[in-house]
Design a protein around this motif. Structure first.
Motif, short mmCIF file in Angstrom:
data_model
loop_
_atom_site.label_atom_id
_atom_site.label_comp_id
_atom_site.label_asym_id
_atom_site.label_seq_id
_atom_site.Cartn_x
_atom_site.Cartn_y
_atom_site.Cartn_z
N VAL A 111 13.42 -2.54 -7.79
CA VAL A 111 12.06 -3.10 -8.87
C VAL A 111 10.73 -3.26 -7.40
CG1 VAL A 111 10.76 -4.21 -10.03
CG2 VAL A 111 12.98 -3.34 -10.49
N ILE A 112 9.84 -2.27 -7.34
CA ILE A 112 8.63 -2.57 -6.06
C ILE A 112 7.87 -3.25 -7.00
CG2 ILE A 112 7.39 -1.33 -4.52
CD1 ILE A 112 9.21 0.83 -4.78
N PRO A 113 7.45 -4.15 -7.00
CA PRO A 113 6.48 -5.12 -7.78
C PRO A 113 4.93 -4.31 -7.54
CG PRO A 113 6.73 -6.37 -5.62
CD PRO A 113 7.62 -5.17 -6.12
N THR A 114 3.69 -3.73 -8.47
CA THR A 114 3.01 -3.16 -8.20
C THR A 114 1.52 -3.82 -8.45
OG1 THR A 114 3.32 -3.25 -10.55
CG2 THR A 114 3.31 -1.42 -9.85
N HIS A 115 1.63 -5.61 -8.57
CA HIS A 115 0.87 -6.06 -7.92
C HIS A 115 1.29 -7.11 -8.72
CE1 HIS A 115 1.35 -5.33 -12.97
NE2 HIS A 115 0.88 -6.82 -13.37
N SER A 116 0.73 -8.74 -8.29
CA SER A 116 1.29 -9.67 -8.07
C SER A 116 0.08 -10.68 -9.25
CB SER A 116 0.41 -10.49 -6.91
OG SER A 116 0.62 -11.35 -6.96
N THR A 117 1.13 -11.14 -10.23
CA THR A 117 1.05 -11.99 -11.16
C THR A 117 0.12 -13.66 -10.52
OG1 THR A 117 2.84 -12.69 -11.40
CG2 THR A 117 3.01 -11.22 -12.13
#
Length: 120
Positions: A111-117
């Motif tokens: 899983v590659i994070p697309t945006h930072s939460t």
């Protein structure tokens, strides 16, 4: 002392409803204009055009005829029957390539994070 805050949705609905009320007034005024009886005007007689005297018939001009041109002979194309026939070229045969196995994809992708939460 308590202040009442009107939500922006209610305020926008109020403005839309007030603007639609002013629009309906224009439609009612237009309907009244259509229902007003129109005055009847007397019919104006149409003017009669004067008749012109009959013009004499003008003869049609005759077109100049050109002399008949002689037929141009068709050129004769040379025939090449005296040349020997050449064999048709054949394409070279390629060796049969072995069947390659189909590639398999991994079932579990990382899983590659697309945006930072989280905010920095």
């Amino acid at each position: 002392m308590a202040y009442l805050r009107v939500p922006s949705i209610i305020l926008s609905l109020l403005l839309i409803s007030l603007s639609s009320l002013s629009f309906n007034g224009d439609l009612v005024g237009a309907r009244h204009l259509l229902e007003i009886p129109k005055p009847e005007f007397p019919e104006i007689p149409k003017p009669e055009l004067p008749t012109f005297p009959h013009l004499p018939d003008i003869p049609k001009p005759e077109l100049q005829t050109f002399p008949h041109l002689p037929d141009i002979p068709k050129p004769e194309l040379p025939t090449f029957h005296h040349l020997p026939e050449f064999p048709k070229p054949e394409l070279p045969s390629f060796p049969h390539l072995p069947d390659l196995p189909k590639p398999t994809l991994p079932k579990d992708f990382p899983v590659i994070p697309t945006h930072s939460t989280t905010n920095p």
